[in-house]
Motif scaffolding. Structure first.
Motif, PDB file in Angstrom:
ATOM      1  N   ILE A  79       0.841  -1.190   0.000  1.00 10.70           N
ATOM      2  CA  ILE A  79       0.000   0.000   0.000  1.00 10.70           C
ATOM      3  C   ILE A  79       0.883   1.249   0.000  1.00 10.70           C
ATOM      4  CG2 ILE A  79      -1.621   1.319   1.438  1.00 10.70           C
ATOM      5  CD1 ILE A  79      -2.743  -1.351   2.402  1.00 10.70           C
ATOM      6  N   VAL A  80       0.370   2.291  -0.619  1.00  7.02           N
ATOM      7  CA  VAL A  80       0.999   3.604  -0.574  1.00  7.02           C
ATOM      8  C   VAL A  80       0.022   4.552   0.121  1.00  7.02           C
ATOM      9  CG1 VAL A  80       1.710   5.556  -2.000  1.00  7.02           C
ATOM     10  CG2 VAL A  80       2.420   3.264  -2.621  1.00  7.02           C
ATOM     11  N   LEU A  81       0.540   5.341   1.048  1.00  6.37           N
ATOM     12  CA  LEU A  81      -0.278   6.344   1.725  1.00  6.37           C
ATOM     13  C   LEU A  81      -0.079   7.693   1.051  1.00  6.37           C
ATOM     14  CD1 LEU A  81       0.470   5.488   5.480  1.00  6.37           C
ATOM     15  CD2 LEU A  81      -1.345   4.580   4.006  1.00  6.37           C
ATOM     16  N   VAL A  82      -1.165   8.458   0.965  1.00  4.09           N
ATOM     17  CA  VAL A  82      -1.115   9.835   0.496  1.00  4.09           C
ATOM     18  C   VAL A  82      -1.813  10.703   1.536  1.00  4.09           C
ATOM     19  CG1 VAL A  82      -1.009   9.227  -1.962  1.00  4.09           C
ATOM     20  CG2 VAL A  82      -3.235   9.622  -0.892  1.00  4.09           C
ATOM     21  N   ASN A  83      -1.519  12.000   1.523  1.00  6.76           N
ATOM     22  CA  ASN A  83      -2.095  12.864   2.559  1.00  6.76           C
ATOM     23  C   ASN A  83      -3.139  13.841   2.025  1.00  6.76           C
ATOM     24  OD1 ASN A  83      -0.480  14.721   1.303  1.00  6.76           O
ATOM     25  ND2 ASN A  83       0.593  15.380   3.158  1.00  6.76           N
ATOM     26  N   GLY A  84      -3.682  13.555   0.854  1.00  9.94           N
ATOM     27  CA  GLY A  84      -4.734  14.425   0.346  1.00  9.94           C
ATOM     28  C   GLY A  84      -4.945  14.253  -1.145  1.00  9.94           C
ATOM     29  N   GLU A  85      -5.919  15.008  -1.653  1.00  8.64           N
ATOM     30  CA  GLU A  85      -6.274  14.897  -3.066  1.00  8.64           C
ATOM     31  C   GLU A  85      -5.120  15.265  -3.990  1.00  8.64           C
ATOM     32  OE1 GLU A  85      -9.976  16.624  -4.365  1.00  8.64           O
ATOM     33  OE2 GLU A  85     -10.902  16.184  -2.415  1.00  8.64           O
ATOM     34  N   ARG A  86      -4.366  16.290  -3.630  1.00 13.49           N
ATOM     35  CA  ARG A  86      -3.249  16.723  -4.486  1.00 13.49           C
ATOM     36  C   ARG A  86      -2.244  15.576  -4.678  1.00 13.49           C
ATOM     37  NH1 ARG A  86      -0.144  21.985  -2.978  1.00 13.49           N
ATOM     38  NH2 ARG A  86      -0.653  22.841  -4.993  1.00 13.49           N
ATOM     39  N   MET A  87      -1.871  14.913  -3.584  1.00 13.54           N
ATOM     40  CA  MET A  87      -0.915  13.815  -3.693  1.00 13.54           C
ATOM     41  C   MET A  87      -1.535  12.623  -4.420  1.00 13.54           C
ATOM     42  SD  MET A  87       1.544  12.195  -0.728  1.00 13.54           S
ATOM     43  CE  MET A  87       2.299  13.773  -0.357  1.00 13.54           C
ATOM     44  N   MET A  88      -2.829  12.411  -4.240  1.00 16.76           N
ATOM     45  CA  MET A  88      -3.522  11.335  -4.952  1.00 16.76           C
ATOM     46  C   MET A  88      -3.405  11.564  -6.456  1.00 16.76           C
ATOM     47  SD  MET A  88      -5.651   8.764  -3.904  1.00 16.76           S
ATOM     48  CE  MET A  88      -7.325   8.212  -3.998  1.00 16.76           C
ATOM     49  N   HIS A  89      -3.557  12.814  -6.877  1.00 16.50           N
ATOM     50  CA  HIS A  89      -3.442  13.135  -8.303  1.00 16.50           C
ATOM     51  C   HIS A  89      -1.992  13.061  -8.791  1.00 16.50           C
ATOM     52  CE1 HIS A  89      -7.568  14.072  -9.357  1.00 16.50           C
ATOM     53  NE2 HIS A  89      -7.684  14.712  -8.203  1.00 16.50           N
ATOM     54  N   GLN A  90      -1.026  13.175  -7.892  1.00 16.29           N
ATOM     55  CA  GLN A  90       0.387  12.978  -8.272  1.00 16.29           C
ATOM     56  C   GLN A  90       0.640  11.517  -8.635  1.00 16.29           C
ATOM     57  OE1 GLN A  90       2.813  14.135  -4.947  1.00 16.29           O
ATOM     58  NE2 GLN A  90       2.710  16.306  -5.421  1.00 16.29           N
ATOM     59  N   VAL A  91      -0.151  10.612  -8.037  1.00 14.59           N
ATOM     60  CA  VAL A  91       0.089   9.173  -8.191  1.00 14.59           C
ATOM     61  C   VAL A  91      -0.784   8.535  -9.279  1.00 14.59           C
ATOM     62  CG1 VAL A  91       0.118   6.957  -6.947  1.00 14.59           C
ATOM     63  CG2 VAL A  91       0.844   9.033  -5.779  1.00 14.59           C
ATOM     64  N   PHE A  92      -1.913   9.153  -9.601  1.00 18.60           N
ATOM     65  CA  PHE A  92      -2.817   8.568 -10.605  1.00 18.60           C
ATOM     66  C   PHE A  92      -3.285   9.643 -11.586  1.00 18.60           C
ATOM     67  CE2 PHE A  92      -3.284   5.988  -6.803  1.00 18.60           C
ATOM     68  CZ  PHE A  92      -3.087   4.713  -7.313  1.00 18.60           C
ATOM     69  N   ASN A  93      -3.247   9.297 -12.896  1.00 17.60           N
ATOM     70  CA  ASN A  93      -3.786  10.205 -13.912  1.00 17.60           C
ATOM     71  C   ASN A  93      -5.299  10.254 -13.833  1.00 17.60           C
ATOM     72  OD1 ASN A  93      -1.540  11.239 -15.286  1.00 17.60           O
ATOM     73  ND2 ASN A  93      -1.292   9.321 -16.402  1.00 17.60           N
ATOM     74  N   GLU A  94      -5.883   9.076 -13.720  1.00 15.95           N
ATOM     75  CA  GLU A  94      -7.344   8.973 -13.732  1.00 15.95           C
ATOM     76  C   GLU A  94      -7.811   8.357 -12.418  1.00 15.95           C
ATOM     77  OE1 GLU A  94      -9.206   7.453 -17.418  1.00 15.95           O
ATOM     78  OE2 GLU A  94      -7.132   7.225 -18.103  1.00 15.95           O
ATOM     79  N   ILE A  95      -8.718   9.040 -11.754  1.00 16.19           N
ATOM     80  CA  ILE A  95      -9.310   8.531 -10.520  1.00 16.19           C
ATOM     81  C   ILE A  95     -10.813   8.493 -10.749  1.00 16.19           C
ATOM     82  CG2 ILE A  95      -9.605   8.886  -8.037  1.00 16.19           C
ATOM     83  CD1 ILE A  95      -6.960  10.599  -8.207  1.00 16.19           C
ATOM     84  N   PRO A  96     -11.410   7.299 -10.732  1.00 16.43           N
ATOM     85  CA  PRO A  96     -12.854   7.224 -10.970  1.00 16.43           C
ATOM     86  C   PRO A  96     -13.630   8.051  -9.938  1.00 16.43           C
ATOM     87  CG  PRO A  96     -11.862   5.023 -10.856  1.00 16.43           C
ATOM     88  CD  PRO A  96     -10.807   6.005 -10.450  1.00 16.43           C
ATOM     89  N   GLU A  97     -14.699   8.675 -10.377  1.00 16.06           N
ATOM     90  CA  GLU A  97     -15.525   9.492  -9.479  1.00 16.06           C
ATOM     91  C   GLU A  97     -16.000   8.685  -8.272  1.00 16.06           C
ATOM     92  OE1 GLU A  97     -17.100  12.610  -7.709  1.00 16.06           O
ATOM     93  OE2 GLU A  97     -15.906  12.752  -9.536  1.00 16.06           O
ATOM     94  N   VAL A  98     -16.260   7.405  -8.487  1.00 20.44           N
ATOM     95  CA  VAL A  98     -16.733   6.554  -7.392  1.00 20.44           C
ATOM     96  C   VAL A  98     -15.677   6.454  -6.276  1.00 20.44           C
ATOM     97  CG1 VAL A  98     -15.985   4.332  -8.371  1.00 20.44           C
ATOM     98  CG2 VAL A  98     -17.976   4.413  -6.861  1.00 20.44           C
ATOM     99  N   ALA A  99     -14.416   6.636  -6.604  1.00 22.35           N
ATOM    100  CA  ALA A  99     -13.358   6.595  -5.580  1.00 22.35           C
ATOM    101  C   ALA A  99     -13.589   7.687  -4.546  1.00 22.35           C
ATOM    102  CB  ALA A  99     -11.981   6.750  -6.219  1.00 22.35           C
ATOM    103  N   TRP A 100     -13.885   8.887  -5.023  1.00 17.37           N
ATOM    104  CA  TRP A 100     -14.115  10.005  -4.104  1.00 17.37           C
ATOM    105  C   TRP A 100     -15.372   9.770  -3.270  1.00 17.37           C
ATOM    106  CZ3 TRP A 100      -9.725  12.102  -3.807  1.00 17.37           C
ATOM    107  CH2 TRP A 100      -8.918  12.273  -4.937  1.00 17.37           C
TER     108      TRP A 100
END
Length: 186
Positions: free
Chosen positions: A54-75
């Motif tokens: 697992i990788v931990l992130v501390n917010g939406e900005r870092m989440m977007h650093q790790v993934f180009n596409e994040i499905p809306e259902v994830a949020w």
């Protein structure tokens, strides 16, 4: 806490691995972009490198650093989750190749736990998180259950929350870019 964040950051910055409290269980971690540090964790855990962590992130900005596409259902899942939730998402980027699963997915959990949050804020990078045990052994529910082999194998042990007991690892949900949802662990 600031001293512990500083000490852990210095170890991680120099390619080391740490033992630290997370929002769930005690974890072994390192910079998620450092392939050599990740190899140290695989070796310490005696874990096959084909099994991802697992990788931990501390917010939406870092989440977007790790993934180009994040499905809306994830949020939506993260908004409504009542306990820590790990999402397995497709096509990660900006992380070490040896942390990505063979199917080009990565497990990620957004944390608000103060130590983890502040450490990643300082690192400006995601943090690897894997349970503090040898592969195949039970996950320790408290600091005192962590094996001497793990304690001696890390470069730094964070001196916080040694009395914390955690019996519940995170929920794990796999989300495909096609919006398919699969619950791996409740």
């Amino acid at each position: 806490m600031n001293t512990e964040v500083h000490e852990a950051f210095e170890v991680i910055k120099n390619g080391g691995i740490i033992l630290y409290p997370t929002d769930t269980v005690w974890g072994i971690g390192c910079d998620a972009t450092n392939e050599e540090a990740i190899k140290k964790i695989f070796a310490l855990k005696q874990r096959e490198e084909s099994k991802s962590m697992i990788v931990l992130v501390n917010g939406e900005r870092m989440m977007h650093q790790v993934f180009n596409e994040i499905p809306e259902v994830a949020w939506q899942i993260l908004d409504f989750s009542e306990k820590p939730t790990t999402l397995i998402l497709d096509k990660p980027k900006n992380v070490a190749k040896n942390i990505i699963a063979e199917d080009n997915t990565l497990a990620v959990r957004m944390v608000t736990e103060p130590f983890c949050y502040k450490l990643m804020e300082r690192m400006k990078k995601p943090l690897v998180s894997t349970s503090a045990n040898i592969s195949g052994m039970p996950t320790p529910q408290s600091f005192k259950e962590i094996s001497p082999e793990i304690l001696k194998g890390v470069d730094y042990v964070v001196n916080l929350h040694h009395d914390k007991i955690c019996k519940n690892p995170s929920t794990i949900i796999k989300l495909g870019l096609d919006s398919q949802v699969k619950i791996i662990r409740k």
